[in-house]
Design a protein around this motif. Sequence first.
Motif, PDB file in Angstrom:
ATOM      1  N   ILE A  56       0.836  -1.206   0.000  1.00 32.00           N
ATOM      2  CA  ILE A  56       0.000   0.000   0.000  1.00 32.00           C
ATOM      3  C   ILE A  56       0.864   1.247   0.000  1.00 32.00           C
ATOM      4  N   ARG A  57       1.948   1.204   0.755  1.00 32.86           N
ATOM      5  CA  ARG A  57       2.874   2.336   0.774  1.00 32.86           C
ATOM      6  C   ARG A  57       3.419   2.632  -0.611  1.00 32.86           C
ATOM      7  N   GLU A  58       3.744   1.598  -1.357  1.00 37.90           N
ATOM      8  CA  GLU A  58       4.294   1.791  -2.704  1.00 37.90           C
ATOM      9  C   GLU A  58       3.274   2.415  -3.651  1.00 37.90           C
ATOM     10  N   VAL A  59       2.001   2.064  -3.481  1.00 38.83           N
ATOM     11  CA  VAL A  59       0.951   2.682  -4.307  1.00 38.83           C
ATOM     12  C   VAL A  59       0.866   4.174  -4.001  1.00 38.83           C
ATOM     13  N   LEU A  60       0.887   4.514  -2.713  1.00 40.74           N
ATOM     14  CA  LEU A  60       0.826   5.918  -2.316  1.00 40.74           C
ATOM     15  C   LEU A  60       2.072   6.676  -2.770  1.00 40.74           C
ATOM     16  N   LYS A  61       3.212   6.040  -2.660  1.00 41.04           N
ATOM     17  CA  LYS A  61       4.464   6.675  -3.084  1.00 41.04           C
ATOM     18  C   LYS A  61       4.405   7.027  -4.571  1.00 41.04           C
ATOM     19  N   ASP A  62       3.886   6.126  -5.368  1.00 38.34           N
ATOM     20  CA  ASP A  62       3.747   6.360  -6.804  1.00 38.34           C
ATOM     21  C   ASP A  62       2.759   7.501  -7.063  1.00 38.34           C
ATOM     22  N   PHE A  63       1.661   7.509  -6.284  1.00 44.26           N
ATOM     23  CA  PHE A  63       0.633   8.538  -6.463  1.00 44.26           C
ATOM     24  C   PHE A  63       1.160   9.915  -6.086  1.00 44.26           C
ATOM     25  N   TYR A  64       1.857  10.011  -4.944  1.00 42.46           N
ATOM     26  CA  TYR A  64       2.352  11.308  -4.477  1.00 42.46           C
ATOM     27  C   TYR A  64       3.523  11.828  -5.313  1.00 42.46           C
ATOM     28  N   SER A  65       4.161  10.956  -6.062  1.00 42.21           N
ATOM     29  CA  SER A  65       5.282  11.396  -6.914  1.00 42.21           C
ATOM     30  C   SER A  65       4.829  12.397  -7.968  1.00 42.21           C
ATOM     31  N   VAL A  66       3.542  12.401  -8.258  1.00 45.39           N
ATOM     32  CA  VAL A  66       2.997  13.336  -9.246  1.00 45.39           C
ATOM     33  C   VAL A  66       3.191  14.785  -8.795  1.00 45.39           C
ATOM     34  N   LEU A  67       3.175  15.009  -7.490  1.00 45.45           N
ATOM     35  CA  LEU A  67       3.248  16.372  -6.971  1.00 45.45           C
ATOM     36  C   LEU A  67       4.559  17.058  -7.317  1.00 45.45           C
ATOM     37  N   LYS A  68       5.660  16.320  -7.301  1.00 41.83           N
ATOM     38  CA  LYS A  68       6.945  16.919  -7.653  1.00 41.83           C
ATOM     39  C   LYS A  68       6.993  17.263  -9.136  1.00 41.83           C
ATOM     40  N   ALA A  69       6.532  16.337  -9.964  1.00 36.91           N
ATOM     41  CA  ALA A  69       6.569  16.555 -11.413  1.00 36.91           C
ATOM     42  C   ALA A  69       5.612  17.657 -11.861  1.00 36.91           C
ATOM     43  N   SER A  70       4.607  17.943 -11.047  1.00 36.82           N
ATOM     44  CA  SER A  70       3.582  18.920 -11.439  1.00 36.82           C
ATOM     45  C   SER A  70       3.743  20.259 -10.744  1.00 36.82           C
ATOM     46  N   ASP A  71       4.884  20.503 -10.150  1.00 32.35           N
ATOM     47  CA  ASP A  71       5.085  21.694  -9.327  1.00 32.35           C
ATOM     48  C   ASP A  71       4.706  22.994 -10.041  1.00 32.35           C
ATOM     49  N   GLN A  72       4.984  23.086 -11.311  1.00 35.51           N
ATOM     50  CA  GLN A  72       4.716  24.328 -12.055  1.00 35.51           C
ATOM     51  C   GLN A  72       3.224  24.607 -12.234  1.00 35.51           C
ATOM     52  N   TYR A  73       2.399  23.594 -12.017  1.00 37.89           N
ATOM     53  CA  TYR A  73       0.953  23.762 -12.186  1.00 37.89           C
ATOM     54  C   TYR A  73       0.223  23.961 -10.855  1.00 37.89           C
ATOM     55  N   LEU A  74       0.964  23.994  -9.754  1.00 41.88           N
ATOM     56  CA  LEU A  74       0.342  23.967  -8.439  1.00 41.88           C
ATOM     57  C   LEU A  74       0.466  25.290  -7.682  1.00 41.88           C
ATOM     58  N   LYS A  75      -0.602  25.672  -7.027  1.00 44.87           N
ATOM     59  CA  LYS A  75      -0.616  26.853  -6.162  1.00 44.87           C
ATOM     60  C   LYS A  75      -0.252  26.459  -4.738  1.00 44.87           C
ATOM     61  N   LEU A  76      -0.883  25.391  -4.246  1.00 44.01           N
ATOM     62  CA  LEU A  76      -0.643  24.954  -2.882  1.00 44.01           C
ATOM     63  C   LEU A  76      -0.862  23.449  -2.787  1.00 44.01           C
ATOM     64  N   VAL A  77       0.000  22.802  -2.026  1.00 41.72           N
ATOM     65  CA  VAL A  77      -0.178  21.391  -1.688  1.00 41.72           C
ATOM     66  C   VAL A  77      -0.192  21.298  -0.170  1.00 41.72           C
ATOM     67  N   PHE A  78      -1.214  20.638   0.370  1.00 39.50           N
ATOM     68  CA  PHE A  78      -1.318  20.501   1.817  1.00 39.50           C
ATOM     69  C   PHE A  78      -1.779  19.089   2.145  1.00 39.50           C
ATOM     70  N   LEU A  79      -0.924  18.347   2.856  1.00 34.63           N
ATOM     71  CA  LEU A  79      -1.230  16.972   3.236  1.00 34.63           C
ATOM     72  C   LEU A  79      -1.300  16.864   4.745  1.00 34.63           C
ATOM     73  N   THR A  80      -2.279  16.122   5.240  1.00 31.16           N
ATOM     74  CA  THR A  80      -2.377  15.885   6.672  1.00 31.16           C
ATOM     75  C   THR A  80      -2.401  14.388   6.942  1.00 31.16           C
ATOM     76  N   GLY A  81      -2.025  14.032   8.154  1.00 29.29           N
ATOM     77  CA  GLY A  81      -2.068  12.632   8.562  1.00 29.29           C
ATOM     78  C   GLY A  81      -1.733  12.513  10.028  1.00 29.29           C
ATOM     79  N   VAL A  82      -1.765  11.304  10.520  1.00 24.98           N
ATOM     80  CA  VAL A  82      -1.394  11.035  11.902  1.00 24.98           C
ATOM     81  C   VAL A  82       0.110  10.827  12.013  1.00 24.98           C
TER      82      VAL A  82
END
Length: 515
Positions: free
Chosen positions: A167-193
């Motif tokens: 499951i961690r690997e699926v999330l890691k692959d999904f969140y990797s999009v955020l780095k590649a898409s930096d130029q299209y993003l205004k704000l990224v905010f993630l929360t968790g325990v």
Amino acid sequence: MKKLPIGVSSLEKLIRENCYYVDKTYFVEKLVNSGSQFFLSRPRRFGKSLLVDTIKQAFLGNRELFKGLYLENNWDWEKKYPVIHIDFGGGVVQDAQDLKEWIIKQLKRHMITYNVSVEEQNNARFMFTDLIISLKEIYKNPVVVLVDEYDKPILDNIDDTERAIEIREVLKDFYSVLKASDQYLKLVFLTGVSRFSKVSIFSGLNQLQDITLSPAFATICGYTQSELETVFSDRLEGVDLEKLRYWYNGYSWLGDKVYNPFDILLFLSEKIFRPYWFETGTPTFLMEIILNNKVFLPKLEEIKASDEILANLDVDFLKIENLLFQSGYLTIKETKTLGLRTIYILTYPNFEVKMSFNNFFLSDILPVASDKEEVQNSIVEAIEENSLEKLKTALYSFFASIPNDWYRKNDLDSYEGFYASVVYALFTGSGLNTRSEDTTNLGKIDLTVLYQARAYIIEFKVVEKDSEGKALGQIKEKRYYEKYTDSCREINLIGIEFSREKRNIVYFEYETLER
């Protein structure tokens, strides 16, 4: 009542039902002025979902929801941004495939909301990338990405290491999009325990700013004492504020101490002191880790941890200090500097957690909850009556009631700290004022119990078979009682010895010193 952003969290429901809202909207402005990609860790039921929804409604331009709040006159309401809001808070992910399907379903929901179509609809990473780019092109403004409870799919499966890693690997692959898409993003905010290490789950996302232990954002979730007394002033009439603080205040992330909002709102509704937050659920795997690692329970009153330990959690490298801190059972008491390193001193945040956590430990030992309650009632009665013989009987009865099969499964009777941990948990879980490893100028008292103007100084020893009669002698030899001769009118010295072979008390002697 101030109108609230619309969300689904239980905390929001409590806020609406109680008609109160502590204004935290100034933190939204602070986030935007401080960077572009953030991560925040807080325990469950601490208002993370409400915070995420507040950010969402601000960027969507819903000014009417912020009437009377700080952000109403401190935000550019002319600009509206497309928002991708991924929420892992609802339901339990069964496996990696289930997680992929859940992500894809949430992305498709956004496609319908924004009337956007992407070519690839069976790969979460490709869909996420295309959705971000399409929204930026269509709305001519960068995209806001909000991920709530980013780690819940992992935590739901953390007792199965292999599945959790998948499951961690699926999330890691999904969140990797955020780095590649930096130029299209205004704000990224993630929360968790949990604060999973960047290497394990945010690989390459170097620009992600962890504000979990940032003093500037220490009170972004939770109620400070000032906020409590100001916003809820009309509901606090007749409430013992010192008792309220003792029960529920004390969470610290290098700033002012805060209350868990869930506790406060339920208390104000019921006006009864109860462990509201704790009763919403403690994961059984946490207690299994404590038992399997033979954690000396009294040590939890003061644990030293480095920043590296607190900041890095991983599925295949679970540290008990990390788990207890991030899940809210321990908090930061103080910090110390050793050379170039910062050491965090952790302890229980408040009475609710200290009492409830120790009761949870005892419940794992005794299969019948009523047995534990009966013994604890006897202990409190013994202390109230100052009957040490009654106390001796209560403790002996408890150990006699532990099934032999439980010892066989856990192999804890050979662990010297087990017996002291149980007695400590019995006193603490009973609601008594306890001090573990109480420091004196000649050593440490194993356990001190304070009641009214009396002190009970307890020393534990573990013997192989029969009593050696040394426990009480050590208290007298080390003169531990001198610490309380000025503050207590009566001091009771209690020596207890446990037999590994007999799995019970074989020596219980005491003396009383009066001023």
